[in-house]
Structures are given as structure tokens and as C-alpha cells.
Design a protein around this motif. Structure first.
Motif, mmCIF file in Angstrom:
data_model
loop_
_atom_site.group_PDB
_atom_site.id
_atom_site.type_symbol
_atom_site.label_atom_id
_atom_site.label_comp_id
_atom_site.label_asym_id
_atom_site.label_seq_id
_atom_site.Cartn_x
_atom_site.Cartn_y
_atom_site.Cartn_z
ATOM 1 N N ALA A 752 3.382 16.099 -19.838
ATOM 2 C CA ALA A 752 3.385 15.315 -18.599
ATOM 3 C C ALA A 752 2.057 15.506 -17.867
ATOM 4 N N THR A 753 1.335 14.402 -17.661
ATOM 5 C CA THR A 753 0.042 14.439 -16.964
ATOM 6 C C THR A 753 0.190 13.868 -15.567
ATOM 7 N N LEU A 754 -0.895 13.956 -14.794
ATOM 8 C CA LEU A 754 -0.869 13.444 -13.417
ATOM 9 C C LEU A 754 -0.603 11.958 -13.375
ATOM 10 N N SER A 755 -1.022 11.243 -14.430
ATOM 11 C CA SER A 755 -0.811 9.797 -14.438
ATOM 12 C C SER A 755 0.681 9.453 -14.436
ATOM 13 N N VAL A 756 1.529 10.406 -14.938
ATOM 14 C CA VAL A 756 2.968 10.133 -15.008
ATOM 15 C C VAL A 756 3.567 10.062 -13.603
ATOM 16 N N ILE A 757 3.054 10.925 -12.712
ATOM 17 C CA ILE A 757 3.661 10.963 -11.378
ATOM 18 C C ILE A 757 2.716 10.411 -10.310
ATOM 19 N N ARG A 758 1.580 9.866 -10.739
ATOM 20 C CA ARG A 758 0.638 9.371 -9.729
ATOM 21 C C ARG A 758 1.270 8.287 -8.880
ATOM 22 N N ASP A 759 1.846 7.295 -9.496
ATOM 23 C CA ASP A 759 2.460 6.216 -8.720
ATOM 24 C C ASP A 759 3.558 6.758 -7.803
ATOM 25 N N TYR A 760 4.343 7.719 -8.300
ATOM 26 C CA TYR A 760 5.427 8.305 -7.497
ATOM 27 C C TYR A 760 4.865 9.011 -6.281
ATOM 28 N N LEU A 761 3.782 9.787 -6.482
ATOM 29 C CA LEU A 761 3.215 10.529 -5.355
ATOM 30 C C LEU A 761 2.582 9.601 -4.337
ATOM 31 N N VAL A 762 1.879 8.575 -4.831
ATOM 32 C CA VAL A 762 1.229 7.636 -3.904
ATOM 33 C C VAL A 762 2.270 6.945 -3.040
ATOM 34 N N GLN A 763 3.272 6.438 -3.659
ATOM 35 C CA GLN A 763 4.314 5.755 -2.899
ATOM 36 C C GLN A 763 5.008 6.714 -1.922
ATOM 37 N N LYS A 764 5.161 7.947 -2.351
ATOM 38 C CA LYS A 764 5.829 8.911 -1.496
ATOM 39 C C LYS A 764 4.973 9.243 -0.291
ATOM 40 N N LEU A 765 3.651 9.404 -0.515
ATOM 41 C CA LEU A 765 2.759 9.718 0.607
ATOM 42 C C LEU A 765 2.656 8.553 1.573
ATOM 43 N N GLN A 766 2.615 7.341 1.011
ATOM 44 C CA GLN A 766 2.562 6.173 1.891
ATOM 45 C C GLN A 766 3.814 6.084 2.760
ATOM 46 N N LYS A 767 4.952 6.331 2.197
ATOM 47 C CA LYS A 767 6.187 6.269 2.973
ATOM 48 C C LYS A 767 6.226 7.356 4.034
ATOM 49 N N GLN A 768 5.736 8.523 3.689
ATOM 50 C CA GLN A 768 5.718 9.607 4.670
ATOM 51 C C GLN A 768 4.765 9.299 5.817
ATOM 52 N N SER A 769 3.600 8.673 5.470
ATOM 53 C CA SER A 769 2.654 8.293 6.537
ATOM 54 C C SER A 769 3.290 7.284 7.468
ATOM 55 N N GLN A 770 3.973 6.313 6.900
ATOM 56 C CA GLN A 770 4.637 5.321 7.735
ATOM 57 C C GLN A 770 5.719 5.980 8.603
ATOM 58 N N GLN A 771 6.440 6.924 8.016
ATOM 59 C CA GLN A 771 7.490 7.599 8.768
ATOM 60 C C GLN A 771 6.905 8.423 9.908
ATOM 61 N N ILE A 772 5.742 9.056 9.676
ATOM 62 C CA ILE A 772 5.091 9.852 10.732
ATOM 63 C C ILE A 772 4.681 8.964 11.886
ATOM 64 N N ALA A 773 4.075 7.773 11.531
ATOM 65 C CA ALA A 773 3.659 6.848 12.589
ATOM 66 C C ALA A 773 4.846 6.388 13.410
ATOM 67 N N GLN A 774 5.939 6.087 12.732
ATOM 68 C CA GLN A 774 7.157 5.653 13.445
ATOM 69 C C GLN A 774 7.693 6.762 14.325
ATOM 70 N N ASP A 775 7.659 7.970 13.844
ATOM 71 C CA ASP A 775 8.163 9.094 14.634
ATOM 72 C C ASP A 775 7.301 9.340 15.866
ATOM 73 N N GLU A 776 5.966 9.235 15.694
ATOM 74 C CA GLU A 776 5.091 9.442 16.848
ATOM 75 C C GLU A 776 5.310 8.370 17.902
ATOM 76 N N LEU A 777 5.497 7.117 17.468
ATOM 77 C CA LEU A 777 5.762 6.039 18.407
ATOM 78 C C LEU A 777 7.070 6.295 19.150
ATOM 79 N N ARG A 778 8.085 6.762 18.434
ATOM 80 C CA ARG A 778 9.394 7.018 19.051
ATOM 81 C C ARG A 778 9.285 8.180 20.027
ATOM 82 N N VAL A 779 8.491 9.182 19.699
ATOM 83 C CA VAL A 779 8.325 10.324 20.610
ATOM 84 C C VAL A 779 7.650 9.890 21.889
ATOM 85 N N ARG A 780 6.602 9.071 21.747
ATOM 86 C CA ARG A 780 5.874 8.586 22.938
ATOM 87 C C ARG A 780 6.805 7.772 23.826
ATOM 88 N N ARG A 781 7.635 6.923 23.214
ATOM 89 C CA ARG A 781 8.549 6.095 23.997
ATOM 90 C C ARG A 781 9.591 6.959 24.699
#
Length: 927
Positions: A752-781
Motif C-alpha cells: 500500500a503506497t500513498l497513492s492508495v490513500i491520497r484521494d481519501y486524505l485529500v477529501q478528508k482534509l477538505q471536509k475538515q477545513s469546511q467543518q472548521i470554517a462552519q464551526d468558527e462562523l457558528r461560534v462568532r454568531r
């Protein structure tokens, strides 16, 4: 008056001395000794016998030497000392084993009465239950006669001074008996006799000069004078019912018969009478030719003891003399065991009957009872047997059936040469329904030894059950043992002895087909029990026919048309599971039976389906032909899918595993929701696509399947990128695992090489970034909202509140005084508020939402307490996992969202709680 000179004379009795046999064979006195026995001497009695009586199977004697003697039928004489001086009178009751005696214990005239219970013993002698003096008053007098009523409630004693005493009550006990003088006279009392007529009891009293009767069952004892003629001692007797229980008085000129209230007929029998006795319709008279007055007979009898005496036996009904003979010094005449015994002064007894044919005819004409006739027939039979006339003897013995013990006759004819006579006797014994099982066995053995099939068939082939005069089961056993199987089968079938019929057919004749047909004719219960007993034998020899009968027995059984069953009756069915052992060595018939039951009777017991599944799996496992194997495979799967194994899942699973039936195992895993086992099966067989398919099919029900699949593929050294990518895609979409855990899992796979989980990690990091932005907006509100609410609270505390509502919040009508206003901004008419409010302190409009908030606060407070308790138990427990599982089960870790103000140390607890309440109420209102 009847002149006896005109009566015919017969010789029905031959006098013969009673002989004492060498062996105690129990023969009656005077009967012929048993074959092979010898007679040693004449039977002699002890000297000095003065009184005699008989009854209860014994002759009783009393002597001047204080003894009372008993002579039973075995002729073994026994005795005991009853008095100290002498015995003078005896009376033996016929219906009770009680003996009354009169004797003397001391010199002088002082007679004593003793009552003896012969069934009880006192030191080896009979038990004396009562002793009392016999004299009626103070004047001494001699006892002349004695009699006792058979009901034991009356006893009369006569005396030489003419008086009679009556003991009334239980004569065996002093306490329950009363003695009184019944009669006083001037002449000696010579005879007494009780007569019972219904409930009335009479007492006849005869003296030397008169005859009287008393009614003693009443109170006043009325007396009737019957005659002015009397008789001597022992010259009176009471007849039997054939002569209407008349009282007989034997005078010197005539013999008179009396009823309790009048005199009856008389007979002119000449001679001075010494003894009168009644025996089975006969009047026995002992007399002398010389005329002697009754008084001299009463007083001085011994002076004339050397004279010849004549014994006559009269038949008063038929008017003939049955016997007449001359004797010397007769002491007494006794009757016992159906015979007459004459005791002479030398202590010998004489007895014998003869002329049997004439005696039988006359006995019938005078209606002699059956016991007396049977005694004559037996003695006649013994006489013919001793003469060698066996045919005639057995005919006489046949006439004793019902009275004489059959073994007495059977023993005489057990010789093989006399088997015809024995057969005739046993046949009659059966026809009169008096035979037992041993007699039936003996008769059938006679038939079989004679080989007389016609007689045997005539004996057993009766038309109805009521005509059967023998024990059927015994007959079947004997016929079977003798080899007469057809006759035994006939009896067994016609008398419903089904077990014996089947035993003979199966064990002796080996006719299995006929036995099976017979079972098919039986009622349901009997057919069921016999199939359980003989099913294996029938299955071994005729499997197809037996299987066919079992199918009907377990579905809708009705006896066949030839049977006794009712074809219109509802059918019955047996428990098919109980018959499975019968097919132990017949798998083909077993399969046919089980398939028939599963098709015709779907609600058959579970054992039917379990056995059918096992049988199909066995056939599938051993089959070599691919086409047939495929067919058997389909049948087994079809049976598993029938839904009959839901309650016995484990058993079906074990059967499939035992026979390596993998498709069945997987099906049962799936039905039992054992997804882990399905996954492991495919993993063991390295079926990658099936692993993914299982996860896709059952992953919603068990998400851990994807994690197991990822771990499985991660351990594989071969290239599984395609399958790993598919698993990661699903894990990422369902957020089943943290990314770090995914990386750690795949780190074990060298391919198993990095290419096997690269797409999984990218998608996971993108979702986490979006979740962080949403959480910060909710905290400010939330912070802005909190600031605004704090300001409102401050205004409420520091500034006045102006209520500007113009309408009631309940009825929407114009607001009028009096009115109620709340800080939340709602206003109400007072009457509306009182009608809808639940408490004076709460706004009716805001109360539902406020109540929800308060419940959430209380829940939070309770969980805070639970948290402390949970931490304590977790630290103290040896099994932390069980503590966590217990709290999970109680729902402690369920998610609950609360909007509360951060705790401020400077606020008091009560103020903090109030602020939280206001903040929650305001936030709900603002939304």
C-alpha cells in the motif's frame, strides 16, 4: 294319626364301624380311604362319655372325667379339662364357634354354666368367656337340659324341679346378660328348643307331663299350653324348614308335632322312646320294645342299659322307613359332615350309606338341599370309582360340580388311560362357568393329546362373548404352545386379543403381510401401539406396505373396511416423529415417509424436518453424479428456505457444517444475522469480491464490517488496491473511522503506497477545513447573540419596563383593566389569565417552552452528579468495561445540547441559576 306299619321299609344305611386311617388324609369318617392307604384299627372314643353334640365341623363329647373332647373330620381327637368333677351337658352352636357347657367343680348340687369361645385360646385351651351358676334360686336342683339361640341373645336351662331359667342378652358376657325364671312347674323339664319366625322368638318347653310354648322376644312372655302329654329326656327335637320348623315330641305311643300355638300331626311309632333326632328331613328314633314310663326313663335309665335298642330312620314326607337296625347301648346319635353317627357305650361309632340311586331319587322327591345331594353324589362316585367303573363315577362327580372341590375329582383321573373321563368332567365344569385358568389349560391339553380337533373347535368356536366359559388368554397360550396356531389365531381375533394374534403371526407363522393387514383393521389406539411394537419387524420384511400404513396412521387414519372401525368417524393421526426409529435400516422408505409428511401435513413435528434435512444432506454428500448432486443440493436449500428451522437454527447449522454444505451454512448465517461469520467465511476462502459484496449488503446493519474488510485487505501482501480503494470510499462517505486510524491500519501493508490513500486524505482534509470554517462562523454568531442577550438582561435589571401591549395574548381582544403583564412582553386579561394559567408566577404562553428548558437543565444537573459517581465506580472497580457497559445501557452518554452561560465565579449559585433561566427564556423568545 298315621300307622307306620303300612310304611315301606328300605335299607339306605349300612352300619359300619368308623375306622381310623394310618395317614391323616383328611377323609370324612366312613368314606373310603385313599388309594394306597391302609386301615389299622377301629376308631374308639375315651370311656365315660355322658353327653354329646355336634356342629362347626366337629363332634363334641363330655365325660365324667372332667374332659371335653373334639373329633374333627381328620379324626384327630383332642380335649381339655373343662371342670374339676364332671361334664353333664353340652350345646354346640351351628352358626358360631361357641360352646355352652354345664358341669360341676365341687361336690354337691351346684351346677356351673361355662361359655367357651373355640376360636380363641387361653394357655392352649379354648377361652372361657363367662362362668355363672345354673340354679334359679336358693334351692339346689339338677340341670336336665340346655339350649341356646343362634343369635347369642337367648339361653334357656331346664331343671328337674320343673323350672326354666332364661338368660337374655349377650350370653358370652356377664355385664350384658340378664337371668330370670321363665317357667315353674311340678314335673321335670325334659326338652327345650328355640324357634325363630320373623322377629318373633318362641321357646318350646316339654316336661314329662306337658308341652308349652313361650314368646320370649316380648316383655310379658305369654305362654301357650300345647298338650298334656310329655316325653323323656332327649326325646324332643326341632325339625328343619321342610317340616315348617315344628317341635317334635316323641312319646311312647305317638310322635307329636307342634306349632308355637297349636298341635300338628302325630305318628303312631311304637316302642319306648329313648332318643329323638332330626337329620336332613329324616326323623331318627331310638327306642326299646318294652314299655317303660317316661319317669323311670328320666330317673333310672342305667338299670335297663343292657336291653336291645332299635334305631329307626323315618321319612315323614314320603312315609317310608329309610333304615332300621338293632344296637346295644346307644349313647347318642350325632349328625355332621352330611352323615349320621351312632355312638355306642363301648366308644365306637358306626356309619355308612348305600343304595345311592334310590337315595338320590328320594332325596330329590323330598327337596333335599344341594349340599346334601352333592354329598350323596360324591359318595356314589367314590363307590363306583373303587369298583373300577370310571365312566359311571365321572358322571356322578359331574353332578357335584359347584359343591365339591374340582381338584378332588381331577386327581383321580390324571392317569393317561382315564383322559376321556377327565375331559368330560372338565367340559361340564367349563359349561357351568366354574373353571379357572388351570382347568382351561388342562382341558386344552387333553384335547391336544387326544388330537380331537373337532372337539377342540367346538370348544373354542362360540357364537358370542357371553357363551365363552373359559379364560381366553389361557386358551391362546396353551394352543400356541401345542402348535395349534390356527385355533389360537381364531380365539385371538374373535376375542380382540390383538397382541397374541400379532405374536403368533409374526413370531410363529411369519405371515407378515397378514399381520400388517390385521393392524390396519384395528382402532387407532391399538393400531398405533402395535406399530410401535412390531414396526421394525414389518419394515424389515415388507417395507413398502409398512411405509404406506404408517403414512395413513400419521395423517388421517381410519380402520380398513374389513375392520371394526366406523368409517364415518373422524380420522385420527399419530405423532409421526415417534415412528422415525422404525426406518433405521431403510433410508429410502424413510425419505418417502418424511417427504410425504412434509407435503401432506405441513404442521408435522420439528423432528420430521430435522430428519429430512439430515437425510438430504447425507445423500448430497455421498452422491457422485453431478446432475443428481445438483438436484439434491436444490432440495436441501429449498428445505432450509421453508422456514421450518427458525426455532432450531443451531441444529440446522450443525447439520450443514457436519456435511460441509457451505451454501446452507451461508444461508443460515444470513438468516441468523451472523454477518461476521459470513465475512470470515469469505475471508478464509480469499473471496475478495464476496467480502466487498457482504459489506455493501449488510454494512448498514453492521458498519464494523467495513473496518474488518480494511484490516483484512491491509494484511494482504498481494495487490489489493482496487478493493482497498472501494473500502476507503465507503468509510470516508459514512465517516466510519478517523483518518489517523486508517493510516495506521494501512501502514502494515507493504504494497500500500500513498497513492492508495491520497484521494481519501485529500477529501478528508477538505471536509475538515469546511467543518472548521462552519464551526468558527457558528461560534462568532453565538458570541454575538450572547452579547445581545446580556445587554437585554442588564436593561431588565437596571431600566424600567414599559408594557405597551394593547391586546390580550390569549383572546386577542382589546386589553382592559384589570390586566396582568409579564417581563417577557405578554399581557392578559385578568380573567383570561386565571382561566388558562397553571401558576401565578408563570406566563401561560411561555410556560411550555420554559418547561422544556427547565427539564434540560435538570437533566444536565443529574448527569453532572452521575459523572462524579461514574468516575468513582470506574476507579474502584476491577472490571472497568462492565461499569462502562452498565452506564451505556442506562443512556448516560446520550447526546444533549444545552445553551448555557459560562459559569462566573463572582455570581452566587442562586443568581447564576436565575440568569441561566432568564437567558434561556430570552433565547427561545428571540428565535
Amino acid at each position: 294319626m298315621a300307622a307306620y306299619l303300612q310304611w315301606r321299609r328300605f335299607v339306605f344305611f349300612d352300619k359300619e364301624l368308623v375306622k381310623e386311617p394310618l395317614g391323616n388324609d383328611g377323609a370324612a369318617p366312613g368314606t373310603a380311604p385313599a388309594s394306597g392307604s391302609t386301615v389299622s384299627k377301629f376308631l374308639c372314643l375315651p370311656p365315660g362319655i355322658t353327653v354329646c353334640d355336634s356342629g362347626r365341623g366337629s363332634l363334641v363329647f363330655g365325660d365324667i372325667l372332667r374332659q371335653i373332647w373334639f373329633l374333627p373330620r381328620s379324626l384327630q381327637l383332642t380335649g381339655f379339662q373343662a371342670y374339676k368333677l364332671r361334664v353333664t351337658h353340652l350345646y354346640q352352636l351351628k352358626q358360631h364357634n361357641i360352646l355352652a357347657s354345664v358341669g360341676e367343680d365341687e361336690e354337691g348340687i351346684n351346677p356351673l354354666v361355662k361359655i367357651w369361645n373355640l376360636e380363641k385360646r387361653d394357655g392352649g385351651n379354648p377361652l372361657c368367656t363367662r362362668i355363672f351358676p345354673a340354679i334359679p334360686g336358693t334351692e339346689p336342683t339338677v340341670v336336665s337340659c340346655l339350649t341356646v339361640h343362634e343369635n347369642l341373645n337367648f339361653m334357656a336351662i331346664g331343671f328337674t324341679d320343673g323350672s326354666v331359667t332364661l338368660n337374655k342378652g349377650d350370653i358370652t358376657r356377664d355385664r350384658h346378660s340378664k337371668t330370670q325364671i321363665l317357667h315353674k312347674g311340678n314335673y321335670p323339664v325334659t326338652g327345650l328348643a328355640f324357634r325363630q319366625a320373623g322377629k318373633t322368638t318362641h321357646l318350646f318347653v316339654v316336661t314329662t307331663e306337658n308341652v308349652q310354648s313361650y314368646i320370649v322376644s316380648g316383655k310379658d312372655y305369654p305362654r301357650v299350653e300345647l298338650d298334656t302329654h310329655g316325653c323323656g329326656l332327649r326325646c324332643s327335637a326341632l325339625s328343619d324348614p321342610s317340616q315348617d320348623l315344628q317341635f317334635i315330641v316323641a312319646g311312647d305311643e305317638c310322635v307329636y308335632l307342634y306349632q308355637p300355638d297349636e298341635r300338628g300331626p302325630c305318628f303312631a311309632f311304637e316302642g319306648h322312646k329313648l332318643i329323638a333326632h332330626w337329620f336332613r328331613g329324616y326323623l331318627v328314633i331310638v327306642s326299646r320294645d318294652r314299655k317303660v314310663s317316661p319317669k323311670s326313663e328320666f330317673t333310672s335309665r342305667d338299670s335297663q342299659s343292657s336291653d336291645k335298642q332299635i334305631l329307626n330312620i323315618y321319612d315323614l314326607c314320603n312315609k317310608f322307613i329309610a333304615y332300621s337296625a338293632v344296637f346295644e347301648d346307644i349313647v347318642d346319635v350325632l349328625a355332621e359332615w352330611g352323615s349320621l353317627y351312632v355312638l355306642t357305650r363301648d366308644g365306637r361309632m358306626l356309619f355308612k350309606k348305600n343304595l345311592f340311586e334310590m337315595a338320590i331319587n328320594l332325596a330329590k322327591s323330598q327337596h333335599l338341599d344341594s349340599d346334601g345331594l352333592a354329598q350323596i353324589f360324591m359318595q356314589y362316585g367314590d363307590h363306583l370309582y373303587s369298583k373300577g367303573n370310571h365312566d359311571g363315577a365321572v358322571q356322578q362327580y359331574i353332578r357335584t360340580i359347584g359343591k365339591l372341590e374340582p381338584s378332588y375329582v381331577i386327581r383321580k383321573f390324571l392317569d393317561a388311560q382315564r383322559i376321556h373321563n377327565l375331559t368330560a368332567y372338565l367340559q361340564t365344569l367349563h359349561r357351568q362357568s366354574l373353571a379357572n385358568a388351570d382347568h382351561t389349560t388342562l382341558l386344552l391339553n387333553c384335547y391336544t393329546k387326544l388330537k380331537d380337533s373337532s372337539k377342540l373347535e367346538e370348544f373354542i368356536k362360540t357364537k358370542s362373548e357371553s357363551e365363552v366359559h373359559f379364560d381366553v388368554e389361557t386358551a391362546i397360550k396353551v394352543l400356541r404352545q401345542a402348535g395349534y396356531y390356527s385355533h389360537a389365531l381364531y380365539l385371538a381375533e374373535n376375542h380382540a386379543h390383538h397382541e397374541w394374534y400379532l405374536k403368533i403371526q409374526l413370531e410363529d407363522i411369519k405371515n407378515y403381510q397378514e399381520a400388517l393387514c390385521y393392524i390396519g383393521k384395528l382402532p387407532f389406539e391399538q393400531a398405533e401401539s402395535n406399530m410401535k411394537r412390531y414396526g421394525k419387524i414389518l419394515m424389515h420384511h415388507i417395507p413398502e406396505q409398512t411405509t404406506h400404513l404408517l403414512k395413513g396412521l400419521c395423517t388421517d387414519y381410519r380402520p380398513s373396511l374389513e375392520g371394526r372401525g366406523d368409517r364415518d368417524a373422524p380420522g385420527c393421526r399419530a405423532n409421526s416423529e415417534e415412528f422415525i426409529p422404525i426406518f433405521a435400516n431403510n433410508p429410502r422408505e424413510l425419505k418417502a415417509f418424511l417427504e410425504h409428511m412434509s407435503e401432506v401435513q405441513p404442521d408435522s413435528p420439528q423432528g420430521i424436518y430435522d430428519t429430512l434435512l439430515e437425510l438430504r444432506l447425507q445423500n448430497w454428500a455421498h452422491e457422485k453424479d453431478p446432475q443428481i448432486k445438483e438436484k439434491l443440493h436444490a432440495e436441501a436449500i429449498s428445505l432450509l428456505k421453508s422456514g421450518r428451522f427458525c426455532d432450531v437454527f443451531d441444529k440446522a447449522l450443525v447439520l450443514c457444517q457436519m456435511h460441509d454444505f457451505q451454501d446452507g451454512v451461508l444461508y443460515l448465517y444470513e438468516q441468523g444475522k451472523l454477518f461476521q461469520q459470513i465475512m470470515h467465511y469469505h475471508m478464509q476462502h480469499e473471496q475478495y469480491r464476496q467480502v466487498i459484496a457482504v459489506c455493501e449488503r449488510h454494512g448498514e446493519q453492521d458498519p464494523s464490517l467495513w473496518e474488518q474488510a480494511l484490516s483484512y485487505f491491509a494484511r494482504k501482501e498481494e495487490d489489493c488496491k482496487e478493493y482497498v480503494a472501494a473500502v476507503l470510499k465507503h468509510i470516508e462517505s459514512k465517516n466510519l473511522m478517523p483518518p489517523l486510524l486508517v493510516v495506521q491500519t494501512l501502514a502494515h501493508n507493504s504494497t500500500a503506497t500513498l497513492s492508495v490513500i491520497r484521494d481519501y486524505l485529500v477529501q478528508k482534509l477538505q471536509k475538515q477545513s469546511q467543518q472548521i470554517a462552519q464551526d468558527e462562523l457558528r461560534v462568532r454568531r453565538y458570541r454575538e447573540e450572547t452579547t445581545r442577550i446580556r445587554q437585554e438582561i442588564q436593561e431588565l435589571k437596571a431600566s424600567p419596563k414599559i408594557f405597551q401591549k394593547t391586546k390580550c395574548s390569549i383572546c386577542n381582544s382589546a386589553l382592559e383593566l384589570p390586566s396582568v403583564h409579564f417581563l417577557c412582553g405578554h399581557s392578559f386579561h385578568q380573567h383570561c389569565f386565571e382561566s388558562y394559567s397553571e401558576s401565578d408566577a408563570d406566563c401561560p404562553t411561555c410556560l411550555p417552552e420554559n418547561r422544556k428548558v427547565m427539564d434540560m437543565i435538570r437533566a444536565q444537573e443529574q448527569k453532572r452528579d452521575l459523572h462524579d459517581q461514574f468516575q468513582h465506580q470506574l476507579k474502584c472497580s476491577n472490571d472497568s468495561f462492565s461499569v462502562i457497559a452498565d452506564y451505556f445501557g442506562r443512556g448516560v452518554f446520550n447526546k444533549l445540547t444545552l445553551l448555557t452561560d459560562p459559569p462566573t465565579a463572582r455570581l452566587t449559585p442562586s443568581l447564576e441559576a436565575g440568569l441561566q433561566r432568564d437567558l434561556l427564556m430570552h433565547s427561545k423568545r428571540g428565535t
